[in-house]
Every structure is written in C-alpha cells, then in structure tokens.
Design a protein around this motif. Sequence first.
Motif, PDB file in Angstrom:
ATOM      1  N   ASP A  42       0.882  -1.124  -0.084  1.00 39.52           N
ATOM      2  CA  ASP A  42      -0.054   0.013  -0.174  1.00 39.52           C
ATOM      3  C   ASP A  42       0.851   1.305   0.154  1.00 39.52           C
ATOM      4  O   ASP A  42       0.393   2.116  -0.602  1.00 39.52           O
ATOM      5  CB  ASP A  42      -1.156   0.017   1.232  1.00 39.52           C
ATOM      6  N   ARG A  62       1.495   2.704  -3.207  1.00 41.55           N
ATOM      7  CA  ARG A  62       0.154   3.237  -3.971  1.00 41.55           C
ATOM      8  C   ARG A  62      -0.234   4.429  -3.605  1.00 41.55           C
ATOM      9  O   ARG A  62      -1.526   4.605  -3.915  1.00 41.55           O
ATOM     10  CB  ARG A  62      -0.913   1.971  -3.884  1.00 41.55           C
ATOM     11  N   SER A 120      -1.640   7.947  -3.807  1.00 41.04           N
ATOM     12  CA  SER A 120      -1.914   8.585  -4.719  1.00 41.04           C
ATOM     13  C   SER A 120      -1.482  10.207  -4.567  1.00 41.04           C
ATOM     14  O   SER A 120      -1.232  10.955  -5.738  1.00 41.04           O
ATOM     15  CB  SER A 120      -3.452   8.853  -4.984  1.00 41.04           C
ATOM     16  N   ALA A 156      -0.584  -2.265 -14.205  1.00 37.48           N
ATOM     17  CA  ALA A 156      -0.300  -1.148 -12.982  1.00 37.48           C
ATOM     18  C   ALA A 156      -0.741   0.253 -13.754  1.00 37.48           C
ATOM     19  O   ALA A 156      -1.277   1.133 -13.347  1.00 37.48           O
ATOM     20  CB  ALA A 156       0.911  -0.891 -12.477  1.00 37.48           C
ATOM     21  N   TYR A 191      -4.360   1.828 -12.794  1.00 37.42           N
ATOM     22  CA  TYR A 191      -4.139   3.155 -11.844  1.00 37.42           C
ATOM     23  C   TYR A 191      -4.358   4.356 -12.983  1.00 37.42           C
ATOM     24  O   TYR A 191      -4.221   5.422 -12.167  1.00 37.42           O
ATOM     25  CB  TYR A 191      -2.810   3.027 -10.963  1.00 37.42           C
ATOM     26  N   GLU A 239       4.368  -1.675  -8.190  1.00 40.79           N
ATOM     27  CA  GLU A 239       3.503  -0.789  -7.798  1.00 40.79           C
ATOM     28  C   GLU A 239       3.535   0.444  -8.816  1.00 40.79           C
ATOM     29  O   GLU A 239       4.476   0.991  -9.195  1.00 40.79           O
ATOM     30  CB  GLU A 239       3.667  -0.656  -6.357  1.00 40.79           C
ATOM     31  N   PRO A 240       2.443   1.280  -8.601  1.00 40.49           N
ATOM     32  CA  PRO A 240       2.256   2.395  -9.394  1.00 40.49           C
ATOM     33  C   PRO A 240       3.381   3.505  -9.223  1.00 40.49           C
ATOM     34  O   PRO A 240       3.984   4.157  -9.899  1.00 40.49           O
ATOM     35  CB  PRO A 240       0.938   2.947  -9.149  1.00 40.49           C
ATOM     36  N   THR A 288     -10.167   5.590 -10.287  1.00 39.15           N
ATOM     37  CA  THR A 288      -9.142   4.983  -9.442  1.00 39.15           C
ATOM     38  C   THR A 288      -8.687   5.887  -8.407  1.00 39.15           C
ATOM     39  O   THR A 288      -8.865   7.053  -8.491  1.00 39.15           O
ATOM     40  CB  THR A 288      -7.794   4.403 -10.311  1.00 39.15           C
TER      41      THR A 288
END
Lengths: 385, 385, 354, 354, 79, 79
Positions: free
Chosen positions: B5, B8, B10, B42, B46, B227-228, C334
């Motif tokens: 997490d 991820r 944002s 990914a 996302y 992961e992004p 998202t």
Amino acid sequence: MKYVDDFRNSEIARGMAARIHRAVERRRRYRLMEFCGGHTHAIARYGLTALLPPQIELIHGPGCPVCVLPVGRVDSAIELALDHGVTLCTYGDTLRVPGSKRMSLYKARAAGADVRVVYSVSDAIALAKAEPAREVVFFGIGFETTTPPTALALAQAREMALDNFSVFGNHVLTPAAMRHLLAEDADQSARLDGFIGPSHVSTVIGVAPYRAISRDFVKPVVIAGFEPLDVLQSVLMLVEQINQCRADTENQFTRAVTEAGNTRAQALVHAAFETRDSFEWRGLGAVPQSALAIRSEFAQWDAERRYALVPRVAADVKTCQCGAILRGCAKPSDCKLFATVCTPATPFGACMVSSEGACAAHYQYGRFVAPALSSARAPRAVTSA
Amino acid sequence: MKYVDDFRNSEIARGMAARIHRAVERRRRYRLMEFCGGHTHAIARYGLTALLPPQIELIHGPGCPVCVLPVGRVDSAIELALDHGVTLCTYGDTLRVPGSKRMSLYKARAAGADVRVVYSVSDAIALAKAEPAREVVFFGIGFETTTPPTALALAQAREMALDNFSVFGNHVLTPAAMRHLLAEDADQSARLDGFIGPSHVSTVIGVAPYRAISRDFVKPVVIAGFEPLDVLQSVLMLVEQINQCRADTENQFTRAVTEAGNTRAQALVHAAFETRDSFEWRGLGAVPQSALAIRSEFAQWDAERRYALVPRVAADVKTCQCGAILRGCAKPSDCKLFATVCTPATPFGACMVSSEGACAAHYQYGRFVAPALSSARAPRAVTSA
Amino acid sequence: MTALPTSPRQPEFGRKLDLKQGRIDLTHGAGGRASAQLVAELFAPAFANEWLAQGNDQAIVPMPAGRLALTTDSHVVAPLFFPGGDIGTLAVNGTVNDLAVGGATPLYLTAGFILEEGLALADLARVVTSMAQAARAANVRIVAGDTKVVERGKADGVFITTAGVGVVPEGVRLDGAQARPGDAVLVSGALAEHGLAVLSQRENLGFDSSIVSDCAALNGLTVAMLAACPSLRLMRDPTRGGLGNTLNEICAQSDVGMRLDETALPLRAPVRAACEFYGLDPLYIANEGKLIAVCADEDADALLAVMRAHPLGRDAVRIGTVIDDAYRFVRLTTSFGGERLVDWLHGEMLPRIC
Amino acid sequence: MTALPTSPRQPEFGRKLDLKQGRIDLTHGAGGRASAQLVAELFAPAFANEWLAQGNDQAIVPMPAGRLALTTDSHVVAPLFFPGGDIGTLAVNGTVNDLAVGGATPLYLTAGFILEEGLALADLARVVTSMAQAARAANVRIVAGDTKVVERGKADGVFITTAGVGVVPEGVRLDGAQARPGDAVLVSGALAEHGLAVLSQRENLGFDSSIVSDCAALNGLTVAMLAACPSLRLMRDPTRGGLGNTLNEICAQSDVGMRLDETALPLRAPVRAACEFYGLDPLYIANEGKLIAVCADEDADALLAVMRAHPLGRDAVRIGTVIDDAYRFVRLTTSFGGERLVDWLHGEMLPRIC
Amino acid sequence: MCLAMPVEVIELLPEQRARASVDGVTREISLALVDNVVPGDFVLLHVGFAIGKLDRAAAEATLAQLAELGRQPGEGATP
Amino acid sequence: MCLAMPVEVIELLPEQRARASVDGVTREISLALVDNVVPGDFVLLHVGFAIGKLDRAAAEATLAQLAELGRQPGEGATP
Ligand code: SF4
Ligand code: SF4
Ligand SMILES: [Mg+2]
Ligand SMILES: [Mg+2]
Ligand SMILES: [Mg+2]
Ligand SMILES: [Mg+2]
Ligand SMILES: [Mg+2]
Ligand SMILES: [Mg+2]
Ligand SMILES: [Mg+2]
Ligand SMILES: [Mg+2]
Ligand SMILES: [Mg+2]
Ligand SMILES: [Mg+2]
C-alpha cells in the motif's frame, strides 16, 4: 405371454382345487414342502393356500439362493468391493442382503465401493474387456439354474485370457440341501410328506437326482413348474402318491424338464466347478457337499484365491427363526422380529431378504392380520412425488 | 498490506507526476516500453497514462508468459490431456488460451480431459505422490520468476523416484525477447527510447543481463517494481537518463532485486534446464535462445520426451495485430478484431488472452471509447443470481 | 377398529436412521420406505409447518393480496461447509434475497435436494438444520420439497435448488431497468467475503484468515429501505459474478452507465490481502448478504442512514453514480484519479500466476 | 448519445454459441459473459415471456384470487432421452401434475439447471426445447430460472429442478387425507409405461419394445374431473414408487385401507412381458402421465365417463375401493380370488434373478 | 507479469516450509528457493514459493526517496 | 426361486446369440447353453441365457390335462 398366461387360468384353477378337495382323505395331513422360492412366490402371489383343503399344509423351503447366502460370504463380497477396490458386478438381488455389523452391498456402495448391478454375467465380462485397467469380480450366486452362465463366463475368460476378471463363486446345490433337511434328524423327515420339486433348477439337472432322494428317504417328489396351475397339479399328484403310499419322483414340468436335463450346461459346469466338502447356508448351517468351488485350473479367475479371501465365520442373528422356518418347524408369524424390526427394508434373516423368502412373501402377500405394529409414529412426509 | 500500500499512495503519485512533467523536454518524445504485463497492468489499473505528460508514450511489451504461449504448445498440452489421458495440472491462467481450431484447455476439459488448476507445482507433485496409478503432467509455463519452482519439482521428482510425474516445459527467457525486439530490425530499435525492466523476473536473474542489453543496444533500462509509484519513479529515472543521453541499466526495485539475483534459484534452474536454440512466441514468431528445455538427465520427467510429443506448428490468426502490438508498432484499437469478435471471453491473440495482455488490459481498463459494438442484440437474461 | 392412533402415519421403518454414522444410499431416493423414513425423521421435523405436514403433492397456502414474486436458484457450493455458513444457509438466504431485492416479502420456499450416494447423514442433517434455522430467521416457511439420490460420482455431496414465493406490496415497483442518470449507487457493506470464505476451504488453496461468509437474509433490511425511500429504483444482491458483473447487468437493463469511486469500495484488509495472494479481483467475487441499491441522488443520504441503522447495513456506503453512457460501461475512478472499466466477468475467477 | 438501440442488452459475446458441436464448460456457470450468452441465446428465446424478459432476480407476476398451490421436484433421469420424452418434458409435466392433482390451475414454473461440464449444447438445446413445448402445451409460463455448471464427474449431464405455482379455485378442497371407506379408487390409464420406457434405454438392460413413456400434463384432465365430480376426494400422480407406493401414501394419510381388483389393473401386454423379463413388479414402476382419483362410490361411473372422454383418460378404470382397515393395508384380490398385500416399496426396483 | 507479493514469515516449519502472513491472512509457503530466512523477514511470494527476500532497509530508502520526489514544488522539497 | 420365462427365438445372430421376443418386447439372448435352436422355438430365458428348450408338444399336453382336470364334476369330465 404364451406358455405363461395359459398356466394362470383361474377358471381351471378352481376346478383343480375342487379336484384336490375331493382327492384328500379327510383325516389325513399332507405336509408338503415347496423347496423353491418360486413356488412360495406363486402360492403367495395367487393366494393358493385359500384354494386348498385344510388337510394340506404347505411348508416353505430354503429355495432362494439369495436368502441362503450366509453372512460370512456377504462379508467377503463387501471385503472385495471395499478393501480390495475391485468393481463388484452382481445380480440386483444381493444388494440388500445383510452381512455382519448391519453392512450390505448397498451400504458398501454408499461407503465408496464400486458395486454394479448386472442383468447377466456377460455384462461383467464385457466390462472387464472394455476396461482392462479395472479389476472386475463377478459375484456368482444362485442354484443350478444360474451356475451354467457363470461356468461359461469362466470358460470365456480363460479363452480370452481376460486377466482382470474373476468370479467369487457361491453357487449352491439343491439336492444336497433337500437331503440335508431329510437326513439331519428323523423328526424332520417325519414331518414332511412330500416335496414340490424345483422347476428351473430341474431344467438344468434333470429328474435323476430326485429319484435317488425319493428312494433313499422314501419321499414323493413332484417336479413342478412355477405357474399357479403347475403348483396345483403337482399338489394333486403328491396327494395321489401319498394316498397310494407311493414315494416316486414324478415330473409335472414336462415342457421344460427332461430326464437327463441340459447335458451341455452340465458339462460346462463340471468343467469349471467341483463340489465343496461343506458350505454354510444362512438358516441351515453347514451343509455337506452342497456348493461348488471353482476348479484349480481356473485358479486365476477365482476371486477367492486371487484375493486370498480368508473364510469368514459370522453367526446369524440369534432371535431369527429362519432356521426353524426353513426346516418347516416354524412360521414367519412365530418370529418376534417379524414385521417389527425385521422388514423387507431392514431384513435380519434369510427369509426376509428376497421377496421370495418365506418371511418376505408373508410380509408382502400374506400379512392380513399383522402383529402389533412398531410404535414409530413419525410426522408426515415433506416431499411428495 | 505492508510494502504494498505504501507504494500506491496517490498523493505522492501526483507529486511524482508533477516532477515528471517538469523533467520532460517539451519537444522530445520518450517512447518507453514496459516489457512486463505487470507494468502494463499497473499502468492500466491506476490510470497512470493520464498522469503523464504527452511527451511520454508507453508501449506494451510481450511480458506476459501466458499470452506468448504459441498455438502449437497449447495444442500439445491439449494433446497430452485428451489423447494421452494424463492429468494435466496447470496454473489457472492457461485455461482460456486459444489453441488451434478454437480449442482451449477449458474446452478440452469439457471434452473429457482431466485438467486441474493448481496454485503451485507442489500441488501437482503431491497429487502424483498420492495417486501412483495416475500419470500427472505439470504444464510448466512462465518467465524466470516461475521457473525455479518447476526446477525444484524436477529435482524432487528425481529424488523421490516419482515416476508418474513429468513436466511439459515452456519456460521462456525475458532478456532474449528484449534482445530480439531490438535486434530484429533497426526501425524497431529506433522506435524505443528505453525499457521499464522486469520486476520479479529480476529478483531471480539480477541486474546483470540488462547491463549487457543497455550496452549492446545503447538503451536505458530501469528495473522497476510493479506498484504504481515504482512505475512513476522508473519513468522519471528513464526520462532523466534520456535527457542526459545515458543508456545505463538502473535498479529502482532495490528492495527485491540485487545485482546477482537469487543465485540459489539460478543454480536449481541451471541444473534442470538448458537453453533451447529457438522457441516460438505467440505474436513474435521464432526467437533464438529464448526458452528452456529440460536437460537429458531429467528425460524421464520430461513430458515432451515421455509422450514423444511431435512439435506442432500452427499459425497465429492472420488479422490479429498482436505481433505489431508486441513490437510496439500498433495499438489494440488498431486491430479490426478488437472488442468485436476478439474479447477476453473469446480471445484470438496473445494480447487478449491474459488480463495483463495489452488488448485485454485495454478492453478491461482503457476502452473508454469503444469501437462499434457487435450487433448481437440478444433478449434479456432468463436467469438472475 | 383397534386402538391404533387415528392420525396418519408412515410405514414401519424398523430401526431409526443413523444420523451419526449412516450414509445416503440409493434406496433413500427410490421413493419407497427408505425415502419416507428420510423425510419423516429428518426433513419433516426440521422444517415443521402445517402446509408441509399436509403431505400432499403440493402445498396449498394462503396468500395476501398483491403481486406475486417468484425466483429460484440452484446451489452447488464445494465444500458444503465454510466459515460463516453452509450450503443450507446459502440455499435459503440466496432465494430469500432474490425476493427481498425485488421489494417482495418472502413467504414460502420449496426445496429440491439431489443427494449423492454415500453422503454422510450427519452432513445432511447439519445442512437441513441450517436451512431450518435460516428459514426461521428469515421468517419464511419451507412448504414443499423433493429428494432424489444419484449414484456416487454423479453429484457432489448435495445440491439444493430452492424456489421462493413472495408478495409485492401495493405501490412497490422496483426494477433493474429503472436506474436513471444522476442516481446514487449504494452498497450495504463490505465486499467479496462469501466467495473468499469458500475459497479458503478449498484443498490446495487453503488459507487461514478471519474472513467469514456474509451469508444472511436481507429481507429485514429491504423492508426498512422500502419504507424509508420512495425513490428507490432497484435493489440487487451481487452474488455469483460479484459487484462488477451485477452492476453491468443493471446498466444493460437500464441502458445507462455508472461511475464508481474506487476509494469508496468497502473492502476489508484480509479480503484485499487474500485477493492479492491469488491474483483475484474482489469486484467479481460473490457476496451472499449484501445488496446494491440505486435511488435518487437527493435521497441517498437518508437511505444510507436507514441502512446503517440495520445490523446488515452497518457499513453501507455510496460507491458511485449512474451516468448517461451509450456503451453502458461501468467506469471506476481509481484512487489515482485515473479511470478504468469494470467489465462483465469473463471466464471464472481462478487463482493466477500473472 | 449515439444511435445505439435503447433497449437493454447483453454484453458482446463474440461468436455465437455452437449449438451443434459445442459443449458446456465451466465458464458457462461462472455468472459472467458466457453464462449470459447461454441464457440469451438458448433459454430466453425458448421460454420467452414478459416476466422472464424482465431480467430481474425475481419474476413479479399477476395472480388470480384463490389459495396458492406450491410444489417442487428435482429431475435426475438417466438417460436424458427416452421413448416418449426427455428430462425436459418430465421436468415440466412432473411439476404441472403435482399442481393439477391438488385441484390447482398451474400458472408459473421456475427452473433450476445443474449442468455437468462437457454436456453437449445440442443435448441441452433439445431438452430446453422440450421444456418450452411442454410448458406451452400445459399452458404454464417458465418465469424464473437459474443455471449452475459443475465439474465433469460431479453431476450426470443435466439435473433440472422445477417449482410450480398454481391457484386453487374457490370451493376446491382436495386432500390425500379425505379418502373414506366405500369410496371408489380410479386410475386414468395403463400403468408402468414411463419407468419401463426409461429402463429400456439403459445400457446392459436395453430391450426393444413399443413401450413409450406416458409423460404428459394432466391439468386438462383434472379440470374436466373437478367440474364433473363434486365428491372428488383427492387425486394423485403415481410417479416414483408407482401405483403401489402412492396408494399406501394415501391410505396412511386418510387412515384407511384399500381393496384392489387385480383383474382391473390396466397393464398393457408389453409392460407385463418386460416386467416378467426382469423380475419387476409393475405396481411399483413410475408413471408420469397418469393419476389416481378417489371419489364417492355413487359418482364413480359418471367420473369415469368424463375421464374417458379426455384423451389422457381414455383407458380410465375403477381399480378398487377404499375400506376401513386399522393397518391401512392395500389389499389386492388376485385373479385367483386370493388376496395379497401391496406394500410400500422397499429398496429400489432392480432387475432380479429370483 | 508474474504475480508476487511481499509476505511476512511468522513461523518456520519443517522441510523448508514456513507460515507467512499478510493482514491476517496466513498460509504455508516454501522457503526452498531462499537462504537464511527467519521469522519477521519479508519475502516475495510467487506460486507458493519465496523467490527472494525483501530488503527492508532498501524499501524504506525507496519510500523516503518517493516521499521526497513526490513532494509538490511548493512544499519545500530538496532537489 | 430362479426367474425364467419362455421366450420365442425370432432371429439367430452370430456368436451363439439370438433375438427373442415376448408380446412385442425383444432383446438379445445367448444360446450358448442350448443345442439346435431355430427361429420359432421357445426357450427358457434366465439371466440372459437360454437354459433349456421348451417342448411345445409337452406344453400342449399339460394344458390339455389341466383343462381336463380342471373341469368341474358336473361338466362331464372323464375320471
Ligand atoms: S422375520 Fe426376520 S428375523 Fe424373523 S425369521 Fe423371518 S427373517 Fe428371521
Ligand atoms: S484484439 Fe485480439 S486479434 Fe486484435 S491484436 Fe489484440 S489479441 Fe490480436
Ligand atoms: Mg406427485
Ligand atoms: Mg417429489
Ligand atoms: Mg440475485
Ligand atoms: Mg441465479
Ligand atoms: Mg434467482
Ligand atoms: Mg440468489
Ligand atoms: Mg463426487
Ligand atoms: Mg413435488
Ligand atoms: Mg411430480
Ligand atoms: Mg458423469
């Protein structure tokens, strides 16, 4: 049905019954054992007892090859299916036969055994041929009628070198059982005045084996067809012999029984089987020379040898009166278990197992005044068809 | 999920995106191939494309081991399951992969094949151990990440003398495919400015193989986590290299990738496998030195030898643009079949097969303006959940 | 006549069913004595009610005024028992819920059992007890039933098909075709827990977790929702195919699209972790005690408040909005502000390597 | 918006289902695209009606006044196809008949399908077509359905569980508990034909004959009977377990006995012959288009006349009389004037050697 | 791609196996492909096997870098 | 008992097999246990095998006897 319905004519039956009434001597008793379940069935199914005079007493014999399968042999069949992992092919009749510990082939199936109902031993041969990776055992049961197909299957298996097929042999011999009933004690012999002799068994073995019984035990035997008129005619023939103090073997079933029987079938049986010294009959105990074993030439196709089955000894249920019933010393209604805990759905003894057994026939066809019914008072059905 | 997490976030992603916007040179184009489906996933999942400046073009590479399984190998797997009667154990991903003649392992199951989805090759080993009468074949697919467990299974099978187990080996090598993409024609090479390098593959093989690629083809490579934020950081690192005219291999995924990789896993793979001269990739055609074969020491556990599989040559569907898409020369929406007859439920080509394939990802995640939809106008559902 | 009881009765069964050690065999399905015994000693006492007790080929029941709601589902779950429930609870609740989400008051169920030879009677008894409890909890009566037994290897323990009958009160008109652009999309609680609870018990896949099936009857919740929200357009339970597939069904029926907010989707931590383990998408995993509701935007907050006041809607949230969309796509914004499609499920949800 | 059609619609399916060569696979049961396609291209067109077309989790249907009749049966016949019908005709008629014999007018059916992976789509299509035809013939609507797919070896081709809803007109009160001593026992036609038609197709047992399943919907006949006979006590269809078991059920419910006349039992020659072949008793073999009726003795002739005027009752006969009997035995007077009991079926009807 | 996720090893088991956990979900995994794993270590799990150890220091360093890089210009980031 | 019934052989088939018929019901049976059967013969069928031929003359004779025996006294029976 040609040669079937003709022998079920109720008009003629009434005439036959009248003739029997006229033929019996008033003070005499005629205690006749119908050896075969087929006769028991016809008597119950058509209500023949009601047609006969009171002097005639019909006694049900041990003539149901399924009923007389002893607990130990059923246990061995279950062992084959459950522990040796074979596919056990069997006639439908055996599924409910009780082994020990409340087991049966039905329950063995439920516990994971591969038990298949076949109509004919040929189906078992076909399965073994089609699936060589599967071990197929045919549960061979039955009297002399059913033995020749099994003998043929053994011959075919050898010819085809079918090495995933074998037979668990339990074929039994009717004349030996008749002799045993008569020989075991004098009382017994004294209680029987004559035999209604086997029908389809005799098609195979012929008349000769009974002639010896008539002679050795001084008992009249009439080989009889399984239709109700056949039974009535045979009863008349027995009454006449008894009246005349004769003890012959006579053949009422001439349309299907010859003096020599089916010699081709006999030869096949002889090639594949030999007589066992002794064999356990449910209800009768050990009966000498009363069953067949597979000959050593066929050892490879003999499930008893192939899976090294150890003979299992297991006693019949104690309170069960089958032994006495099969000997003609008791009636189903004399048994405390009858129609209470012992029912066709949950049979305890030989006589309840097949619908031809004396207890089953009485339960299905003759239980007009039933004993006190079980007190199970369950709620009504949730499901309906 | 710790270490998941965190990558991820944002908030940070927006800051990273701003930094990338500031880093790109306005007039320049940055054509970056993400080799792996994991990165494709990914990016789509996302919506990373929307965060990136227009100068950056992301090109989906052939990095999905399921998608690149060629028709011929799928046909062989189906042959094993249907014709050789084995129990084929496979990862769930392969069931929908199309073979020739519209077959798939799903349809092979329906046609009677014993195909079982396993989570791990250990499940296949356990099945083979538990049921010695069953021939178990493990359908070994995957990149360097998935190969070591298969190698271990081969070693275990040999150690245990597990002779009802074998592996149908289809493991492929990522650096070979990258080289092939660059080497095949000069145009192709010219169209790519850098690579987002494999993530978990690199955990096993380490950084070294990419250094050689950077050097031989003068292309920057950044090994990136899936992961992004990993992707965004790697894009930034590539942008910076390109701006600086560098062509190095760098490692963004330091938490799981070392210079040498997992040497224990490499040794196991080396012991069980050797490089094939050439191997067919769906969409790419024959790629030299791009896959592994089971060594002859393990011949007994090699399903290709054990079942004498004849290599099957089967062409990809003609109109499918996968080849061009995997080379970065076309986009899913350029294909006429996309979302009309070719859908994730009925995939035609490599890119639609796995949800990580470029066409599937676009269908699932990016198909905001779909092409004319098929005209199938079926009535509504009779069943509802 | 003798002193026999005058109430109807079964044939004599001999000894009682062995509900501890016994197994189903073919005689239990043959329609005779053994079938009658199974019904008398297991099903009838468990489901006891006056209509079932009539013992006819059909139950004849009273029916309040209103339109009739009908539904059916076959249940085939493996394994039969899982954390939070079993095939019995599922068979009752799954059908109750399909009535409830139509705005109906569930009244009666029928149950058809297909049993595999060899099924342990103890397992069957456990399932039947669960059904009886679930039916009581949901306030429905199981008024008709049927039992068949098939040979070993021709079924998988037990399959249960339930059908449900309910009455739709006057004025209630829910329909999957009634979603309108601008409407709010709500979900009554956390997602994907039933499917993962079942998966966690599968051989080879087994994992330990606190995940428990959400299997529950929603008719209490739906009554409260119907009373509170006149603008309620539709409800639906996102079972097989999960939220993703169910929303696509609604979009297809209503000729609309939806926009969901990923950050709003209620997913508990172990569910996210288990999905990550096996490469599964929680949006396509079955729920058995959750519902989706669509209502006018302006009523959403009030409806959510009512839902949250019910134990089965405590975690209710708004997850998105109905939009006008020629392609009827379900779009997900998202957590990164990007967008993706939530398409119809294709194939099965299987553990993947990539 | 573009010029897309405004009616709701399915997802794109790519190519059409191959109803000739195709097979059921697990994706058809997963609830996603393939499931939707199976419904859209097979079930929906076959069963087409407005309620089914709503596509909701439940069908909401109008209901005439009266009491509601509910029933269910699971169908598991092997083989799926047999002379005179298939599992589809059986699944419709079996449930229609359970409503009809209760005096109800059958209105709606639900259908739950459990399909085995590998089932030929052509076979499924044939079954579904039969169901649709049977439903039309019986004037009932299949308004809700469900489909599950299980792995090969966990079912046997297809199982169908139907539930039925009917309405019982005012004044009609049939009940298995209403038989009274002196009443007449009637049967609508020849016995045992369904069970033997199925048996004739079994591997190893196969025989050739003109025996065809009697599978048919009896609601036309029952309507005529209800109209003609105010003293009608009860009707019942002697399916699994046959005449013998069904009469025992009635005796248990009504606390009576029965006396049957063997010579009156309608048995066609090939049925007698086939039973003789395999040692089967025709009294315990299933019928799927026959009914038993019990009415006041004085109305029996009039009722028989009405029955014989209907194509499905052409061979109707009186087979016996209800009697007072503490043991609730079904007694058969044999053609010889003897008597025997017709007991509950025990075990299965299997071919026997003795 | 190749699905893999970091999991925490919580207990070593015989035969190179271990219990691993993520957010309350635990299952058995194989450690046969990695060396010197002790409870508390994070490993990368793929098809039931740990294919590598997770370097927690490196992970924290990357996160710090990302935090730094992701800080908006106005937030006083170092270059 | 041993269930067996008279069936008419209507067609000989290869490998000692035949088609047999009763009242329109036909099935394959084995003739391997009996000699010289020709179509039109009746055989006694048991578990799929003909175990003996039916002697039609004997059958008719028995039926004649039975008819005679079954005649009521007043019907002018011979003794
Ligand atoms: S009733 Fe049962 S226990 Fe009693 S003698 Fe007959 S078979 Fe034996
Ligand atoms: S849409 Fe299908 S056919 Fe077209 S390129 Fe993609 S995979 Fe190939
Ligand atoms: Mg019924
Ligand atoms: Mg039923
Ligand atoms: Mg639903
Ligand atoms: Mg459903
Ligand atoms: Mg439903
Ligand atoms: Mg449901
Ligand atoms: Mg099973
Ligand atoms: Mg019913
Ligand atoms: Mg029915
Ligand atoms: Mg099957």
